[in-house]
Scaffold this motif. Structure first.
Motif, PDB file in Angstrom:
ATOM      1  N   VAL A  73      -4.788  14.820  -1.311  1.00  0.00           N
ATOM      2  CA  VAL A  73      -5.828  15.388  -0.450  1.00  0.00           C
ATOM      3  C   VAL A  73      -5.328  15.484   0.993  1.00  0.00           C
ATOM      4  N   LYS A  74      -4.712  14.408   1.476  1.00  0.00           N
ATOM      5  CA  LYS A  74      -4.191  14.415   2.851  1.00  0.00           C
ATOM      6  C   LYS A  74      -3.088  15.453   3.009  1.00  0.00           C
ATOM      7  N   LEU A  75      -2.268  15.618   1.962  1.00  0.00           N
ATOM      8  CA  LEU A  75      -1.161  16.571   2.022  1.00  0.00           C
ATOM      9  C   LEU A  75      -1.676  17.997   2.190  1.00  0.00           C
TER      10      LEU A  75
ATOM     11  N   SER B 143       5.193  15.634   5.698  1.00  0.00           N
ATOM     12  CA  SER B 143       6.325  15.123   4.911  1.00  0.00           C
ATOM     13  C   SER B 143       6.027  13.739   4.344  1.00  0.00           C
ATOM     14  N   GLU B 144       5.392  12.883   5.160  1.00  0.00           N
ATOM     15  CA  GLU B 144       5.073  11.533   4.698  1.00  0.00           C
ATOM     16  C   GLU B 144       4.113  11.566   3.514  1.00  0.00           C
ATOM     17  N   ASN B 145       3.070  12.381   3.611  1.00  0.00           N
ATOM     18  CA  ASN B 145       2.108  12.462   2.511  1.00  0.00           C
ATOM     19  C   ASN B 145       2.722  13.092   1.263  1.00  0.00           C
ATOM     20  N   GLY B 146       3.611  14.066   1.472  1.00  0.00           N
ATOM     21  CA  GLY B 146       4.310  14.648   0.328  1.00  0.00           C
ATOM     22  C   GLY B 146       5.223  13.639  -0.346  1.00  0.00           C
ATOM     23  N   ALA B 147       5.944  12.860   0.461  1.00  0.00           N
ATOM     24  CA  ALA B 147       6.837  11.835  -0.087  1.00  0.00           C
ATOM     25  C   ALA B 147       6.051  10.745  -0.813  1.00  0.00           C
ATOM     26  N   ARG B 148       4.914  10.345  -0.235  1.00  0.00           N
ATOM     27  CA  ARG B 148       4.097   9.306  -0.875  1.00  0.00           C
ATOM     28  C   ARG B 148       3.484   9.816  -2.188  1.00  0.00           C
TER      29      ARG B 148
ATOM     30  N   GLN C  17      -1.150   0.629 -12.278  1.00  0.00           N
ATOM     31  CA  GLN C  17      -1.200   2.079 -12.511  1.00  0.00           C
ATOM     32  C   GLN C  17      -2.463   2.698 -11.917  1.00  0.00           C
ATOM     33  N   GLN C  18      -3.570   1.996 -12.008  1.00  0.00           N
ATOM     34  CA  GLN C  18      -4.810   2.508 -11.413  1.00  0.00           C
ATOM     35  C   GLN C  18      -4.677   2.649  -9.900  1.00  0.00           C
ATOM     36  N   ILE C  19      -3.967   1.675  -9.286  1.00  0.00           N
ATOM     37  CA  ILE C  19      -3.755   1.731  -7.829  1.00  0.00           C
ATOM     38  C   ILE C  19      -2.861   2.915  -7.465  1.00  0.00           C
ATOM     39  N   THR C  20      -1.757   3.098  -8.199  1.00  0.00           N
ATOM     40  CA  THR C  20      -0.840   4.206  -7.900  1.00  0.00           C
ATOM     41  C   THR C  20      -1.504   5.561  -8.127  1.00  0.00           C
ATOM     42  N   LYS C  21      -2.368   5.655  -9.135  1.00  0.00           N
ATOM     43  CA  LYS C  21      -3.103   6.897  -9.367  1.00  0.00           C
ATOM     44  C   LYS C  21      -4.024   7.209  -8.190  1.00  0.00           C
ATOM     45  N   ALA C  22      -4.720   6.176  -7.719  1.00  0.00           N
ATOM     46  CA  ALA C  22      -5.643   6.366  -6.592  1.00  0.00           C
ATOM     47  C   ALA C  22      -4.873   6.765  -5.335  1.00  0.00           C
ATOM     48  N   MET C  23      -3.728   6.116  -5.092  1.00  0.00           N
ATOM     49  CA  MET C  23      -2.927   6.440  -3.909  1.00  0.00           C
ATOM     50  C   MET C  23      -2.359   7.852  -4.009  1.00  0.00           C
ATOM     51  N   LYS C  24      -2.012   8.280  -5.217  1.00  0.00           N
ATOM     52  CA  LYS C  24      -1.516   9.645  -5.401  1.00  0.00           C
ATOM     53  C   LYS C  24      -2.606  10.659  -5.065  1.00  0.00           C
ATOM     54  N   LEU C  25      -3.828  10.403  -5.532  1.00  0.00           N
ATOM     55  CA  LEU C  25      -4.936  11.313  -5.256  1.00  0.00           C
ATOM     56  C   LEU C  25      -5.230  11.399  -3.754  1.00  0.00           C
ATOM     57  N   VAL C  26      -5.223  10.244  -3.083  1.00  0.00           N
ATOM     58  CA  VAL C  26      -5.480  10.219  -1.639  1.00  0.00           C
ATOM     59  C   VAL C  26      -4.386  10.995  -0.897  1.00  0.00           C
ATOM     60  N   SER C  27      -3.129  10.771  -1.277  1.00  0.00           N
ATOM     61  CA  SER C  27      -2.014  11.460  -0.634  1.00  0.00           C
ATOM     62  C   SER C  27      -2.072  12.962  -0.887  1.00  0.00           C
TER      63      SER C  27
END
Length: 287
Positions: A30-32, A236-241, A18-28
């Motif tokens: 910002v990129k989005l 679109s990729e960052n939104g989907a991620r 869950q910590q990893i998915t939270k971090a990836m969501k935050l990164v995505s």
């Protein structure tokens, strides 16, 4: 029933995920924000360029130009834009399914110009011929990248290596809505509305001549569509991620709550059993 130790280990593992998915969501996220702004800024130019060129050609009459005629061969160039990484829901698979299910070309006829390793890997695994691998372009697409790709594809078209050019990409509607699209770039197909508009207007005049003008216009037209597609694909990729990681985080939270409940039940059962054994032991001693 799993032991408390097993439940605790599984809960710890899910919390780490869950910590990893939270971090990836935050990164995505910002990129989005950056990619969304860029896509919205280029979208108007992208659409107007397409409408302007098709409208212009509709008023050109029977123009004889290599870029406007279908070649004699059966091969088709298909520029496929996907990502280099997964964990983005159905983003990559939607594009590859669209290409593999297309009625415009078969597996044997298609020459794939892959932008993004995920699309290349899937199509190569299904037997498609990969003409080019341009995985690095999608990391930070520029207009120059689109122009270089356009030149190589147009050269293949002009030399008769391919008779048609298609573009498969993901259209960015908004943060939560994306649509896989497959459009034909060359030869330009004029819709009925454009033809009707052409009937009511005078024919287009070219200066100095048709061939020289179209030699300048068509490459800019194709390059603009390539660049617009690249920018929209990144957004679109960052939104989907972001959506996929948000769903994964919520699912992890539900699993953690369920495991916490099971752990408490197992702990309560263990305490009850210990108390029962103590009472039974005391009764046996006093008896």
């Amino acid at each position: 029933m799993p032991s408390m130790r097993d439940i605790k280990r599984r809960k710890s593992s899910i919390q780490s995920t869950q910590q990893i998915t939270k971090a990836m969501k935050l990164v995505s996220t910002v990129k989005l924000q950056k990619a969304k702004t860029r896509a919205e800024e280029t979208n108007s130019y992208f659409e107007y360029m397409y409408r302007t060129v098709t409208s212009m050609l509709a008023r050109s009459g029977s123009v004889d130009h290599p870029y406007l005629k279908k070649g004699d061969g059966d091969k088709k160039a298909v520029v496929v834009i996907t990502g280099n990484r997964g964990l983005a829901g159905g983003y990559n698979s939607n594009i590859t399914k669209l290409v593999m299910g297309s009625a415009y070309f078969s597996k044997e006829d298609a020459k794939i110009y892959a932008v993004g390793s995920k699309g290349r890997e899937t199509l190569e695994r299904h037997g498609y011929h990969i003409r080019e691998d341009n995985a690095s372009i999608i990391e930070a697409p520029t207009y120059e990248d689109a122009a270089e790709l356009c030149k190589r594809v147009l050269d293949a078209f002009a030399e008769g290596e391919v008779s048609e050019i298609y573009l498969a990409y993901t259209h960015f509607k908004n943060t939560v809505s994306h649509e896989a699209k497959l459009i034909k770039l060359l030869p330009v197909e004029l819709d009925e509305a454009a033809n009707e508009a052409a009937d009511t207007k005078v024919l287009m005049n070219y200066e100095p001549n048709e061939e020289e003008a179209l030699n300048q216009i068509i490459p800019k037209y194709v390059t603009s569509l390539f660049y617009g597609a690249l920018v929209e694909a990144v957004a679109s990729e960052n939104g989907a991620r972001m959506q996929a990681m948000d769903s994964a985080t919520e699912n992890a939270e539900e699993m953690i709550c369920d495991l916490t409940l099971k752990f408490n039940r197992a702990r309560q059962g263990s305490i009850t059993q210990e108390l029962t054994e103590i009472v039974a032991g005391a009764s046996a001693i006093s008896g």
